[in-house]
Design an enzyme around this catalytic site. Structure first.
Site, PDB file in Angstrom:
ATOM      1  N   TYR A 139      25.062 -18.181  50.411  1.00  0.00           N
ATOM      2  CA  TYR A 139      24.519 -16.901  49.901  1.00  0.00           C
ATOM      3  C   TYR A 139      25.250 -15.738  50.568  1.00  0.00           C
ATOM      4  O   TYR A 139      25.816 -14.870  49.898  1.00  0.00           O
ATOM      5  CB  TYR A 139      23.008 -16.806  50.166  1.00  0.00           C
TER       6      TYR A 139
HETATM    7  N1  LIG Z   1      14.993  -9.786  46.658  1.00  0.00           N
HETATM    8  C1  LIG Z   1      15.642  -9.542  47.765  1.00  0.00           C
HETATM    9  O1  LIG Z   1      15.049  -9.607  48.876  1.00  0.00           O
HETATM   10  C2  LIG Z   1      17.096  -9.154  47.720  1.00  0.00           C
HETATM   11  C3  LIG Z   1      17.652  -8.600  48.879  1.00  0.00           C
HETATM   12  C4  LIG Z   1      18.988  -8.218  48.876  1.00  0.00           C
HETATM   13  C5  LIG Z   1      19.748  -8.387  47.739  1.00  0.00           C
HETATM   14  N2  LIG Z   1      19.199  -8.944  46.619  1.00  0.00           N
HETATM   15  C6  LIG Z   1      20.084  -9.111  45.454  1.00  0.00           C
HETATM   16  O2  LIG Z   1      19.489  -8.489  44.339  1.00  0.00           O
HETATM   17  C7  LIG Z   1      19.979  -9.098  43.145  1.00  0.00           C
HETATM   18  C8  LIG Z   1      18.805  -9.321  42.193  1.00  0.00           C
HETATM   19  O3  LIG Z   1      17.917 -10.256  42.769  1.00  0.00           O
HETATM   20  P1  LIG Z   1      16.320 -10.118  42.679  1.00  0.00           P
HETATM   21  O4  LIG Z   1      15.806 -10.049  44.053  1.00  0.00           O
HETATM   22  O5  LIG Z   1      15.954  -9.078  41.714  1.00  0.00           O
HETATM   23  O6  LIG Z   1      15.939 -11.582  42.155  1.00  0.00           O
HETATM   24  P2  LIG Z   1      15.432 -12.132  40.731  1.00  0.00           P
HETATM   25  O7  LIG Z   1      14.187 -11.464  40.320  1.00  0.00           O
HETATM   26  O8  LIG Z   1      15.465 -13.610  40.853  1.00  0.00           O
HETATM   27  O9  LIG Z   1      16.563 -11.632  39.739  1.00  0.00           O
HETATM   28  C9  LIG Z   1      17.812 -12.216  39.649  1.00  0.00           C
HETATM   29  C10 LIG Z   1      18.272 -12.061  38.225  1.00  0.00           C
HETATM   30  O10 LIG Z   1      19.599 -12.606  38.116  1.00  0.00           O
HETATM   31  C11 LIG Z   1      19.624 -13.374  36.959  1.00  0.00           C
HETATM   32  N3  LIG Z   1      20.648 -14.420  36.981  1.00  0.00           N
HETATM   33  C12 LIG Z   1      20.747 -15.507  37.782  1.00  0.00           C
HETATM   34  N4  LIG Z   1      21.824 -16.233  37.459  1.00  0.00           N
HETATM   35  C13 LIG Z   1      22.409 -15.590  36.412  1.00  0.00           C
HETATM   36  C14 LIG Z   1      23.534 -15.825  35.614  1.00  0.00           C
HETATM   37  N5  LIG Z   1      24.312 -16.912  35.812  1.00  0.00           N
HETATM   38  N6  LIG Z   1      23.847 -14.951  34.627  1.00  0.00           N
HETATM   39  C15 LIG Z   1      23.084 -13.854  34.416  1.00  0.00           C
HETATM   40  N7  LIG Z   1      21.976 -13.579  35.116  1.00  0.00           N
HETATM   41  C16 LIG Z   1      21.661 -14.434  36.116  1.00  0.00           C
HETATM   42  C17 LIG Z   1      18.255 -14.001  36.817  1.00  0.00           C
HETATM   43  O11 LIG Z   1      18.073 -14.384  35.481  1.00  0.00           O
HETATM   44  P3  LIG Z   1      17.103 -15.585  35.024  1.00  0.00           P
HETATM   45  O12 LIG Z   1      15.785 -14.893  34.842  1.00  0.00           O
HETATM   46  O13 LIG Z   1      17.717 -16.090  33.780  1.00  0.00           O
HETATM   47  O14 LIG Z   1      17.101 -16.592  36.139  1.00  0.00           O
HETATM   48  C18 LIG Z   1      17.381 -12.844  37.259  1.00  0.00           C
HETATM   49  O15 LIG Z   1      17.033 -12.013  36.170  1.00  0.00           O
HETATM   50  C19 LIG Z   1      20.715 -10.351  43.570  1.00  0.00           C
HETATM   51  O16 LIG Z   1      22.106 -10.152  43.483  1.00  0.00           O
HETATM   52  C20 LIG Z   1      20.277 -10.550  45.019  1.00  0.00           C
HETATM   53  O17 LIG Z   1      21.251 -11.212  45.784  1.00  0.00           O
HETATM   54  C21 LIG Z   1      17.888  -9.318  46.586  1.00  0.00           C
END
Ligand SMILES: NC(=O)c1ccc[n+]([C@@H]2O[C@H](COP(=O)([O-])OP(=O)(O)OC[C@H]3O[C@@H](n4cnc5c(N)ncnc54)[C@H](OP(=O)(O)O)[C@@H]3O)[C@@H](O)[C@H]2O)c1
Length: 279
Positions: A139
């Site tokens: 990650y």
């Molecule tokens: N939450 C945290 O604590 C946190 C902290 C720092 C950074 N981030 C970053 O924020 C970003 C968004 O994450 P989130 O926290 O909002 O999580 P999330 O709710 O799980 O959202 C991730 C999104 O990415 C989509 N996705 C996954 N694989 C994909 C693919 N191959 N093609 C297109 N879409 C895809 C998922 O779609 P599906 O619904 O189809 O699975 C989902 O809509 C990520 O890059 C993560 O690394 C998150």
């Protein structure tokens, strides 16, 4: 801020960002792996966009008019030991978080370069600035690589008037850890107790410190409207503190303080089970 693309817009930060841009009056294209299974976003055009699939990216994006803002948000978080994680899981992490962003960048750049305008905002994490914790080689590795890609893009795109920024949140209230299986016991391995301890830390950290996804969305919308944005935008108190620690501590001091933080949140580190090298 007129034409905006957000990837991974079906949930979490991506959905909040797409909604915030709609609210700001932009024409938003919301990329989702499967729009049929996600709630539509009022006022946005939902499209099928799987960033890990060359054909999906080409079909969705090639030939579209220039975007003014592209938010590479799609991402997954998986944990696993370097020695025993399934290779396909380790690869999937990079395929989505790193190669996925690169695929999208390559598809949108010809039109943005020709227009000599626009901004690419890559959603990374504070973990893209700090040393890697155990079980997060892939990650955090994917996000460190995304940082390198973004830095190189600043250089390559400056002559064409296209800007680049990284948004780097700490804990955000989304389902990313549930989706990554953090609630489950890790697969059996010599590392499973220690990995479970680190997973508990992530769940506890998210429960105690997470900011709402809308806060990250606000930051992304604000960065998009800046004439000359900085590259780095940590979001949340834990992200700001994490970057400061990474910049001031030696790796050894950082490691000690990172382990101490896990202990303070979820209790003592488990002893490894006594076993031979092949257990
Ligand atoms: N939450 C945290 O604590 C946190 C902290 C720092 C950074 N981030 C970053 O924020 C970003 C968004 O994450 P989130 O926290 O909002 O999580 P999330 O709710 O799980 O959202 C991730 C999104 O990415 C989509 N996705 C996954 N694989 C994909 C693919 N191959 N093609 C297109 N879409 C895809 C998922 O779609 P599906 O619904 O189809 O699975 C989902 O809509 C990520 O890059 C993560 O690394 C998150």
């Amino acid at each position: 801020m007129r034409n905006v693309l957000v990837t991974g817009a079906g949930s979490g930060i991506g959905r909040a960002t797409a909604e915030a841009f709609v609210h700001a009056g932009a024409a938003v294209v919301a990329g989702m792996r499967d729009p049929a299974t996600s709630q539509p976003i009022a006022g946005a055009e939902s499209i099928t966009l799987d960033v890990s699939d060359d054909a999906s990216v080409a079909l969705a994006l090639e030939g579209r008019p220039a975007f003014d803002v592209v938010v590479n948000n799609a991402g997954i978080s998986l944990s696993g030991p370097v020695e025993t994680i399934a290779m396909d899981l380790a690869r999937r992490q990079f395929e989505t978080n790193y190669w996925g962003a690169m695929r999208v960048v390559r598809a949108v750049l010809p039109a943005m370069r020709a227009k000599r305008a626009g901004i690419i905002i890559n959603v990374s994490t504070v973990g893209g600035r700090t040393p890697a914790r155990g079980y997060h080689a892939f990650y955090q590795g994917s996000k460190h690589a995304l940082r390198a890609l973004s830095e190189a893009l600043v250089w390559e795109l400056e002559p064409f008037g296209v800007r680049v920024a990284l948004v780097e949140p700490g804990f955000v209230a989304t389902n990313i850890f549930d989706r990554g299986g953090y609630e489950d016991p890790p697969p059996p391995s010599p590392y499973s107790e220690d990995e479970a301890w680190v997973r508990r830390f992530f769940l506890a950290g998210a429960a105690a410190q997470a900011i709402p996804a809308s806060r990250v969305a606000e930051e992304i919308v604000a960065v998009a409207s800046q004439e000359r944005p900085l590259l780095h935008h940590p979001v949340g108190a834990d992200a700001i503190a994490g970057v400061a620690a990474a910049q001031t501590l030696s790796f050894e001091d950082w490691y000690e303080s990172a382990v101490a933080r896990v202990v303070s949140m979820v209790g003592p580190r488990p002893e490894p089970a006594k076993a031979g090298p092949s257990d």
